[in-house]
Design a protein around this motif. Sequence first.
Motif, PDB file in Angstrom:
ATOM      1  N   TRP A  94       1.044  -1.177   0.111  1.00 44.49           N
ATOM      2  CA  TRP A  94      -0.228   0.159   0.165  1.00 44.49           C
ATOM      3  C   TRP A  94       0.832   1.029  -0.280  1.00 44.49           C
ATOM      4  CZ3 TRP A  94      -4.369  -0.271  -1.063  1.00 44.49           C
ATOM      5  CH2 TRP A  94      -5.095  -1.262  -1.204  1.00 44.49           C
ATOM      6  N   ARG A  95       2.571   1.136   0.946  1.00 42.34           N
ATOM      7  CA  ARG A  95       3.253   2.394   0.199  1.00 42.34           C
ATOM      8  C   ARG A  95       3.118   2.913  -0.748  1.00 42.34           C
ATOM      9  NH1 ARG A  95       6.100   0.403   4.485  1.00 42.34           N
ATOM     10  NH2 ARG A  95       4.872   1.378   6.307  1.00 42.34           N
ATOM     11  N   ALA A  96       3.834   0.976  -1.554  1.00 45.01           N
ATOM     12  CA  ALA A  96       4.302   1.364  -2.616  1.00 45.01           C
ATOM     13  C   ALA A  96       3.443   1.822  -3.386  1.00 45.01           C
ATOM     14  CB  ALA A  96       5.359   0.321  -3.683  1.00 45.01           C
ATOM     15  N   LEU A  97       1.987   1.671  -3.480  1.00 46.57           N
ATOM     16  CA  LEU A  97       0.820   2.384  -4.502  1.00 46.57           C
ATOM     17  C   LEU A  97       0.611   3.268  -4.629  1.00 46.57           C
ATOM     18  CD1 LEU A  97      -1.167   0.672  -6.403  1.00 46.57           C
ATOM     19  CD2 LEU A  97      -2.317   0.354  -4.266  1.00 46.57           C
ATOM     20  N   ALA A  98       0.858   4.130  -2.769  1.00 47.60           N
ATOM     21  CA  ALA A  98       0.687   5.478  -2.401  1.00 47.60           C
ATOM     22  C   ALA A  98       1.280   6.509  -3.384  1.00 47.60           C
ATOM     23  CB  ALA A  98       0.916   5.616  -1.032  1.00 47.60           C
ATOM     24  N   ASP A  99       2.549   6.272  -3.513  1.00 52.06           N
ATOM     25  CA  ASP A  99       3.535   7.099  -4.221  1.00 52.06           C
ATOM     26  C   ASP A  99       3.246   7.342  -5.829  1.00 52.06           C
ATOM     27  OD1 ASP A  99       5.547   6.964  -2.140  1.00 52.06           O
ATOM     28  OD2 ASP A  99       6.791   5.140  -2.495  1.00 52.06           O
ATOM     29  N   VAL A 100       2.207   6.008  -6.505  1.00 49.35           N
ATOM     30  CA  VAL A 100       2.381   6.735  -7.903  1.00 49.35           C
ATOM     31  C   VAL A 100       0.777   7.839  -7.878  1.00 49.35           C
ATOM     32  CG1 VAL A 100       3.201   4.440  -8.412  1.00 49.35           C
ATOM     33  CG2 VAL A 100       0.542   4.816  -7.962  1.00 49.35           C
ATOM     34  N   TRP A 101       0.452   8.530  -6.612  1.00 48.45           N
ATOM     35  CA  TRP A 101      -0.771   9.753  -6.639  1.00 48.45           C
ATOM     36  C   TRP A 101       0.071  10.344  -8.248  1.00 48.45           C
ATOM     37  CZ3 TRP A 101       0.307  14.100  -5.773  1.00 48.45           C
ATOM     38  CH2 TRP A 101       1.255  14.672  -4.967  1.00 48.45           C
ATOM     39  N   PRO A 102       1.732  10.815  -7.969  1.00 45.40           N
ATOM     40  CA  PRO A 102       0.738  12.033  -9.508  1.00 45.40           C
ATOM     41  C   PRO A 102       0.564  11.671 -10.750  1.00 45.40           C
ATOM     42  CG  PRO A 102       3.023  11.627  -7.409  1.00 45.40           C
ATOM     43  CD  PRO A 102       2.034  10.222  -7.912  1.00 45.40           C
ATOM     44  N   VAL A 103       1.341   9.880 -10.463  1.00 50.03           N
ATOM     45  CA  VAL A 103       0.494   9.829 -12.090  1.00 50.03           C
ATOM     46  C   VAL A 103      -1.004   9.375 -12.279  1.00 50.03           C
ATOM     47  CG1 VAL A 103       0.676   7.740 -13.732  1.00 50.03           C
ATOM     48  CG2 VAL A 103       3.053   7.877 -12.201  1.00 50.03           C
ATOM     49  N   LEU A 104      -2.120   9.131 -11.125  1.00 48.72           N
ATOM     50  CA  LEU A 104      -2.867   9.170 -11.396  1.00 48.72           C
ATOM     51  C   LEU A 104      -3.732  10.614 -11.489  1.00 48.72           C
ATOM     52  CD1 LEU A 104      -5.252   7.380 -10.848  1.00 48.72           C
ATOM     53  CD2 LEU A 104      -5.607   7.568  -8.452  1.00 48.72           C
ATOM     54  N   ILE A 105      -3.024  11.389 -10.531  1.00 50.71           N
ATOM     55  CA  ILE A 105      -3.529  12.852 -10.864  1.00 50.71           C
ATOM     56  C   ILE A 105      -3.923  13.897 -12.457  1.00 50.71           C
ATOM     57  CG2 ILE A 105      -3.283  15.006  -9.942  1.00 50.71           C
ATOM     58  CD1 ILE A 105      -3.020  13.892  -7.010  1.00 50.71           C
ATOM     59  N   VAL A 106      -1.985  13.321 -13.259  1.00 54.98           N
ATOM     60  CA  VAL A 106      -1.770  13.980 -14.357  1.00 54.98           C
ATOM     61  C   VAL A 106      -2.532  13.311 -14.815  1.00 54.98           C
ATOM     62  CG1 VAL A 106      -0.028  14.399 -15.802  1.00 54.98           C
ATOM     63  CG2 VAL A 106       0.558  14.299 -13.482  1.00 54.98           C
ATOM     64  N   PHE A 107      -2.423  12.097 -15.430  1.00 56.74           N
ATOM     65  CA  PHE A 107      -3.080  11.500 -15.494  1.00 56.74           C
ATOM     66  C   PHE A 107      -4.994  11.399 -15.299  1.00 56.74           C
ATOM     67  CE2 PHE A 107      -6.686   7.495 -17.207  1.00 56.74           C
ATOM     68  CZ  PHE A 107      -6.269   7.390 -18.178  1.00 56.74           C
ATOM     69  N   LEU A 108      -5.524  11.734 -14.939  1.00 56.52           N
ATOM     70  CA  LEU A 108      -6.863  12.176 -14.888  1.00 56.52           C
ATOM     71  C   LEU A 108      -7.788  12.864 -14.793  1.00 56.52           C
ATOM     72  CD1 LEU A 108      -7.956   9.748 -11.640  1.00 56.52           C
ATOM     73  CD2 LEU A 108      -8.530   9.738 -13.891  1.00 56.52           C
ATOM     74  N   LEU A 109      -6.802  14.027 -14.701  1.00 58.32           N
ATOM     75  CA  LEU A 109      -6.678  15.503 -15.007  1.00 58.32           C
ATOM     76  C   LEU A 109      -6.704  16.415 -16.652  1.00 58.32           C
ATOM     77  CD1 LEU A 109      -7.047  18.871 -13.758  1.00 58.32           C
ATOM     78  CD2 LEU A 109      -4.792  18.774 -13.654  1.00 58.32           C
ATOM     79  N   VAL A 110      -5.370  15.413 -16.945  1.00 57.22           N
ATOM     80  CA  VAL A 110      -4.970  15.512 -18.783  1.00 57.22           C
ATOM     81  C   VAL A 110      -6.272  14.941 -19.987  1.00 57.22           C
ATOM     82  CG1 VAL A 110      -4.323  15.314 -20.648  1.00 57.22           C
ATOM     83  CG2 VAL A 110      -2.408  15.269 -18.289  1.00 57.22           C
ATOM     84  N   VAL A 111      -6.415  13.617 -19.217  1.00 54.12           N
ATOM     85  CA  VAL A 111      -7.611  13.007 -20.265  1.00 54.12           C
ATOM     86  C   VAL A 111      -8.776  13.216 -19.977  1.00 54.12           C
ATOM     87  CG1 VAL A 111      -8.243  10.540 -20.927  1.00 54.12           C
ATOM     88  CG2 VAL A 111      -6.107  11.160 -20.637  1.00 54.12           C
ATOM     89  N   GLY A 112      -8.707  13.099 -18.582  1.00 55.56           N
ATOM     90  CA  GLY A 112     -10.254  13.423 -17.828  1.00 55.56           C
ATOM     91  C   GLY A 112     -10.881  14.447 -18.358  1.00 55.56           C
ATOM     92  N   GLY A 113     -10.358  15.905 -18.366  1.00 57.98           N
ATOM     93  CA  GLY A 113     -10.106  17.575 -18.208  1.00 57.98           C
ATOM     94  C   GLY A 113     -10.517  18.095 -19.881  1.00 57.98           C
ATOM     95  N   ILE A 114      -9.841  16.876 -20.775  1.00 54.84           N
ATOM     96  CA  ILE A 114     -10.230  17.496 -22.503  1.00 54.84           C
ATOM     97  C   ILE A 114     -11.977  16.548 -22.500  1.00 54.84           C
ATOM     98  CG2 ILE A 114      -9.721  16.097 -24.563  1.00 54.84           C
ATOM     99  CD1 ILE A 114      -6.023  16.713 -23.653  1.00 54.84           C
ATOM    100  N   TYR A 115     -11.729  15.382 -22.021  1.00 56.49           N
ATOM    101  CA  TYR A 115     -13.029  14.808 -22.395  1.00 56.49           C
ATOM    102  C   TYR A 115     -13.755  15.244 -21.915  1.00 56.49           C
ATOM    103  CZ  TYR A 115     -17.126  10.936 -23.082  1.00 56.49           C
ATOM    104  OH  TYR A 115     -17.959  10.409 -23.759  1.00 56.49           O
ATOM    105  N   LEU A 116     -14.312  16.234 -20.486  1.00 54.64           N
ATOM    106  CA  LEU A 116     -14.697  16.804 -20.442  1.00 54.64           C
ATOM    107  C   LEU A 116     -15.682  18.347 -20.316  1.00 54.64           C
ATOM    108  CD1 LEU A 116     -14.849  15.926 -16.447  1.00 54.64           C
ATOM    109  CD2 LEU A 116     -17.027  14.552 -17.653  1.00 54.64           C
ATOM    110  N   GLY A 117     -15.007  18.835 -21.022  1.00 56.16           N
ATOM    111  CA  GLY A 117     -14.634  20.415 -21.648  1.00 56.16           C
ATOM    112  C   GLY A 117     -13.361  20.864 -21.126  1.00 56.16           C
ATOM    113  N   TRP A 118     -13.203  20.785 -19.667  1.00 55.00           N
ATOM    114  CA  TRP A 118     -12.780  21.750 -18.961  1.00 55.00           C
ATOM    115  C   TRP A 118     -11.419  22.105 -19.856  1.00 55.00           C
ATOM    116  CZ3 TRP A 118     -11.309  18.237 -13.990  1.00 55.00           C
ATOM    117  CH2 TRP A 118     -12.937  17.792 -13.350  1.00 55.00           C
ATOM    118  N   PHE A 119     -11.563  22.536 -20.708  1.00 50.65           N
ATOM    119  CA  PHE A 119      -9.685  22.744 -21.801  1.00 50.65           C
ATOM    120  C   PHE A 119      -9.746  21.593 -22.919  1.00 50.65           C
ATOM    121  CE2 PHE A 119      -7.209  19.582 -19.593  1.00 50.65           C
ATOM    122  CZ  PHE A 119      -7.395  19.231 -17.774  1.00 50.65           C
TER     123      PHE A 119
END
Length: 437
Positions: free
Chosen positions: A219-244
């Motif tokens: 779980w500690r190792a999994l917690a270290d990848v949060w920046p990847v998840l945030i960046v991916f969701l922000l970029v791809v999710g933001g594009i698809y949802l029309g935020w930018f």
Amino acid sequence: MSTLELGYASFPVLLLMIFLRAPIGLAMLLCGIGGLWLAIGTPSMFLSKLKSETYTTFSSYSLTIIPMFLLMGQFATLSGMSTSLFKAAEAWLGHRKGGVAMAAVGACAGFGAICGSSLATAATMSRVALPELRRYGYSGGFSTATLAAGGTLGILIPPSVILVIYAILTEQNIAKLFLAAFVPGVLAALGYIIAISIYVRLYPDRAGTREPQPYAERWRALADVWPVLIVFLLVVGGIYLGWFTPTEGAAVGAAGTGIAALLSGNLTWAVFKDSIVATATSTAMIFFIVLGAGFYNSFLALSQVPQELSGWVVGQGFSPWTVLTLILIFYLAFGCLMDSLSMILLTIPIFFPVISALDFGMSTEHMAIWFGILVLIVVEVGLITPPVGMNLFIINSMDRTTPMAETYKAVLWFVGSDILRVILLVTFPAITLFLIP
């Protein structure tokens, strides 16, 4: 010689220049300039296009997405995201048969979601995963083949530079192409993991084992990848949802990975400057290829080759599925000899009108998106297909102790997985399109 004959004659000339190791962008530029000069009889057209084509190509707002995604990949490498991804995947999968190899594939998929380049993904993850694979007793050929195959996920899992170029060439929606690529990308990673599972059961001596880690460590190792998840969701999710827009999303992604690299302590001023220079160098190379393709495709349009070829195919009465199969086989064969960007820029202006003239029982937009994903996959397969798969040479250069023949033998399992995936996506287009409105 008629302009049509000049158009057909330009293909062997172009291939000859490529085989003589001329840069692909320069080869296409010279063929385009020479073709326009011979077709018109004076240099006036190509001299005029040197001004107009250069300006119209590089003033395109859509192309600014490319350096942003490249910079995002540079920052992602510096911030240690590649190491975090591999350590997290290894913590959860490493104790299984072939688990470290599966972890390498999973990490490649995760890094591909914030990189967008196959060669960069392969090279970066090799530095992280190759020592671990060898440490736990994985054979050289199996290790290098796994990383070469995993690297191809960089151009399939969105965001992808190649998909951006395809979208610009065919005037398609970038966000919808990213969305359509997601499920095939996940299927690719799962297919590779299944191939690894089968391989280690048939050849158990070529893969070692390691002790399972406690769940607290996992779980500690999994917690270290949060920046990847945030960046991916922000970029791809933001594009698809029309935020930018996609270009704004790429800038947001580059800023996000830059902040992550800064917080990790790895982003010094010297490293920042090196990242900018590396991004500028890669962007210049890509843009020069785009410029060369623009000149060559202008000559092909003048010679009427795409229109004549499209009319000839339709007139022969071939079924749409036969034509599609032949085109995909062509991409698979030539993908072994040329890089993916060059293949897309050179062939899409020729093949897309042919495919557009055929009836696949779907809307024009859905057909264009489905065809783009199929082309991307078979070009990706060419990157790991012997004897000239580019990813194989990238990985082999990082492990000189492994004979290339061993890598060739092991990578065929991953090529087989890719071919089965292509057949599945051709047979059932809904797998690619069911998320597209």
